[in-house]
Each structure stands twice: as C-alpha cells, then as structure tokens.
Write a protein that holds these residues in place. Sequence first.
Motif, PDB file in Angstrom:
ATOM      1  N   SER A 125     -27.362 -46.435  25.917  1.00  0.00           N
ATOM      2  CA  SER A 125     -26.529 -45.648  25.021  1.00  0.00           C
ATOM      3  C   SER A 125     -25.201 -46.336  24.784  1.00  0.00           C
ATOM      4  O   SER A 125     -24.598 -46.881  25.703  1.00  0.00           O
ATOM      5  CB  SER A 125     -26.279 -44.260  25.603  1.00  0.00           C
TER       6      SER A 125
ATOM      7  N   TRP B 293     -22.804 -44.507  23.676  1.00  0.00           N
ATOM      8  CA  TRP B 293     -21.857 -43.413  23.919  1.00  0.00           C
ATOM      9  C   TRP B 293     -21.451 -43.407  25.397  1.00  0.00           C
ATOM     10  O   TRP B 293     -20.306 -43.236  25.737  1.00  0.00           O
ATOM     11  CB  TRP B 293     -22.479 -42.068  23.565  1.00  0.00           C
ATOM     12  N   MET B 294     -22.411 -43.560  26.273  1.00  0.00           N
ATOM     13  CA  MET B 294     -22.116 -43.549  27.703  1.00  0.00           C
ATOM     14  C   MET B 294     -23.007 -44.592  28.371  1.00  0.00           C
ATOM     15  O   MET B 294     -24.065 -44.934  27.855  1.00  0.00           O
ATOM     16  CB  MET B 294     -22.377 -42.157  28.308  1.00  0.00           C
TER      17      MET B 294
ATOM     18  N   LYS C  15     -19.214 -35.436  20.698  1.00  0.00           N
ATOM     19  CA  LYS C  15     -18.336 -36.516  20.265  1.00  0.00           C
ATOM     20  C   LYS C  15     -18.828 -37.118  18.951  1.00  0.00           C
ATOM     21  O   LYS C  15     -18.030 -37.376  18.040  1.00  0.00           O
ATOM     22  CB  LYS C  15     -18.259 -37.608  21.337  1.00  0.00           C
ATOM     23  N   GLN C  16     -20.136 -37.330  18.830  1.00  0.00           N
ATOM     24  CA  GLN C  16     -20.656 -37.928  17.610  1.00  0.00           C
ATOM     25  C   GLN C  16     -20.545 -36.977  16.423  1.00  0.00           C
ATOM     26  O   GLN C  16     -20.278 -37.396  15.300  1.00  0.00           O
ATOM     27  CB  GLN C  16     -22.121 -38.350  17.795  1.00  0.00           C
TER      28      GLN C  16
ATOM     29  N   ASP D 186     -21.744 -36.302  24.747  1.00  0.00           N
ATOM     30  CA  ASP D 186     -22.114 -37.366  23.819  1.00  0.00           C
ATOM     31  C   ASP D 186     -22.365 -36.799  22.424  1.00  0.00           C
ATOM     32  O   ASP D 186     -21.889 -37.318  21.413  1.00  0.00           O
ATOM     33  CB  ASP D 186     -23.391 -38.071  24.289  1.00  0.00           C
TER      34      ASP D 186
ATOM     35  N   SER E 226     -28.414 -40.850  17.037  1.00  0.00           N
ATOM     36  CA  SER E 226     -29.436 -40.662  18.066  1.00  0.00           C
ATOM     37  C   SER E 226     -30.648 -41.558  17.842  1.00  0.00           C
ATOM     38  O   SER E 226     -31.538 -41.626  18.695  1.00  0.00           O
ATOM     39  CB  SER E 226     -29.882 -39.197  18.079  1.00  0.00           C
TER      40      SER E 226
ATOM     41  N   TYR F 194     -29.098 -37.905  26.073  1.00  0.00           N
ATOM     42  CA  TYR F 194     -27.677 -37.775  25.774  1.00  0.00           C
ATOM     43  C   TYR F 194     -27.125 -36.497  26.394  1.00  0.00           C
ATOM     44  O   TYR F 194     -27.795 -35.468  26.444  1.00  0.00           O
ATOM     45  CB  TYR F 194     -27.446 -37.733  24.258  1.00  0.00           C
TER      46      TYR F 194
END
Length: 476
Positions: free
Chosen positions: A4, A6-7, A68-69, A65, A339, A61
């Motif tokens: 990811s 994101w994280m 935030k998106q 996550d 995603s 996710y």
Amino acid sequence: MKRSVWMEKIIKKPTFVYSLSILLMVIAIITVGLLFFDASVQIMLFISLMLVIPFVMRLGYSYQDVEKQIFTSMLRALQPALILIAVGTLIGAWIASGTVPALIYYGIQSISPQFFLVTTLIFCSLVSLATGSSWATLGTAGVAMMGVGYSLGVPVGLTGGAIVSGAYFGDKISPLSDTTNLAPAVVGTDIFTHIKHMLWTTVPAYTITAIIFTIIGLNSGGGSVNSAEVNTLTSYLTDTFNLGFVPFIPAVVLFTLLIMKKPAITSIFVGAMVGAVVAIVYQGFAIADVFAVLYSGYAAESGIAIVDTLLIRGGLLSMLPMMLIFLIALGLGGLLEKSGILETIIRSFASKIKSTGMLTFITSISSYLTLGLGGTFSFAGVMTGTVMKPVYQRFNLRPENLSRTMEDSATQSAPLLPWTASGVFTATALGIPATAYIPFSFLAMFTLFFTLLYGFTGFTMKKEERIEESEEELPA
C-alpha cells in the motif's frame, strides 16, 4: 500482493470479478434509486460511497486509509465549488440587473416567420448561455417558442429540435453550466481549457445545424407571429425591468475579463458585483434586497408561470446540490481508483485499444451507457471520466480530450434518451413526445460526427508534453 502507498502494510490486489462486482453494485444502486424511487443523485452517490468503504477495507486498507483518500479526492472539488458559488451569485445578480431579461426580450423581438427555426435555435442558445441551464431554457424560452411555432404552423418536431439544439448548446458551452463545470473537474483540467477545446467540435456542428434550420425555414414559408405566451412574457419584461443597453454592461465586463484570461472565479465575481450595482442604480433595488438575491436568488413572483420559471432562480444556495455532487462523486471515484478497483477493470480492456479513434469511440459508448443507466450526466460524467482518465494518460492525451468527448456524447444526448431525467423533462416541458424532436436534434448528431472524426484522424487531439510520466499511470 502489493504494498500500500497509504500505509506500510501488505494489501490484496482486487480481482477482476471483485472489481466488476463493486462497480456494477454502484451502478445498480444509483440507477434503481433514480429511475424507480425518484431519489436525488446526491443521496444515491452518498449511499454508494458508504457501501463501497467496507469492500475496500476487505482488501486490507484501514478505515483511516480510506478516509484519507476520500478527503484527498474531495479536495479537487474545492476550485469548481468556488466557481459554482460565484456563478450562483452571478445568475441572481444578472436577473435583478435586467441582463437575463434583456437577452430574452430582444431575442424574442428578432423573430421573423421565414427564419423562425434558426431564430429559435439562436434565441435558445443565448438564453442557455446566459443562464447556464438547459432546463431553465426549455421551461421558459422553449415553451414560448413552442407557442410561436404552433401559431406559425411549424411542425412540433422541427420546433422541438431547434429548441433542444439551442438549449443544450448553451448548457455545453456556458461557463455557468453545471455539466461544463463537472466534466473538467472529474478529469483534472480547468473549465476554460475545456470550453475552448469543445469549440473544435461544437462550432462546426452548430454552423451546419443553423444552415439546415435556415434552409428548412426558407422552403416552408410561414405565417405571422401571434402567441399569447410571447406577448405576456415581453409585456412583463418591459413593465418590470428597465431595458436598453445598460443591463448588458455586466455581460460585457465578464466576457472582457474572460477574453483577457483573468482567473475564472474573480472574473465571475466581478461580473456578479457589476450586475448588483446595475440592479441598485438602474433597476431600483434596495441594497439589502440585492444581498438577498445574491444569497438565495431572484424571488419576485409574478404569478405568470412562464415568467416565474425563468426568473425565480440563481443565488448561492441554488448551487449547493451541484457542490454536493462534486464532493461525493469525486470522493467515490477517488476511492475506486486508489484501491485499484478501476485499474483492474481498465487493464482488462485497455490493451485492446490501439488507436485514439478507438479510444474516442469507446469513450462515447461508455458515456451513452452510463447516461442510460444512471439517467443523468452527473453519473455518466463521474463514471466515464474516472474510468477512462488513466487510459487517456496511457495514450499521452491531455485530459480535455476526455472531457470534450464526454460532453459531446452525454451532455448533447441527454434529452435524446426518453427515460433519462433530461429526456423526461424535455418532453414534459415542450409538451411533445421525445420521438417527435429526436430526428431533428441535429446538433447532437453532428457534434458526435466531428468527435469521432477528430478521434480517428488525430486532429485537435492534444498531447501531453511529458510522455514518460503519463506512461507510468497505466502500463501496457
């Protein structure tokens, strides 16, 4: 498996079946809500967004996550939202200043029996350009022109075709239009770049349409103008507003600023403020009343249906529904994109697209399908724009190519699909079945012709300057 962005954790890559199921679920939810329960597109988009969240979280996710998106994607709606706020105040101010009433009045005065059809086309185009609303044009100028057409003995289908072509020309080109703001916001370009790019397809299509209506009018002759609705409308306008040259000053100021390439938000705001000053000084409005108009729109009820439909509109509040569409739709589209759900679907067919012509053709088909399924351009624009944007990046094409094709297809054809919101409204407002005006909606037909012509020849298909970055978005 992939890592990811994101994280720092491993997440699952969605399969094609999983991704397609989610996309079909979104389409089904919105379609059923719009067509069977008369729900607003805003609430159906919000429900879809909420239901997609757990499916994205199943991929690994976290909720943080996802949130935030969603918020990151919604940030893209802030600029067009500010434009919409400015546009709302502009519409209200231009009605109070007499700008919109003057356009309507002088447009009606130019009617000549032999040139009725082409005059109707031009008149509806001007009203739609001034208001940014095809529906307001259909429900006001369109109704008036249908009455004139009846008095002249013009076939209702011809009159309807001229009205629809003019109304949706303005809806497509006007910077005040919601569709004209939504399309560039979804694909990532600015509104005036989008409008200038659309002129390549719209101007030749409009010219041919005007020529056809002129020829038909000259060959059919005509009677004399005698419409009670037209007389009622013009009488009210002259009795209520001070017309003449002064009400056109706000429009002159706005278009001068836009030609000088000044920022859209400030230009529209200045145009609204000039309109407010004209409303106070020339039309006799109190300052407090003008502030009320800027916020909630023009609200002086005449008791005359055609007048009230045209003039009771505008204001900041009128733009809130469209702003909600921007926020929610961009949040949903960004979540599906980040995603990997849209990317998975795109990869299944992107490799089969080998030319800009085929890309343009598929974009048009996608626009028609999503328009037919969702019933509105809001749905068609968000879905087609979000899905096709990475493919245009892969072909190194600028985003305005995509936004133009979407509008050339879905905006122009919205009233031609009888079950869509625009189709139902158009037929109801004009008092004729959609099958009567569809064969004479020449602008939609010729616009699509030029869209596909440019796609297959490459003419006006603008390229990005940095090839390497665009290719990274979607590997072959």
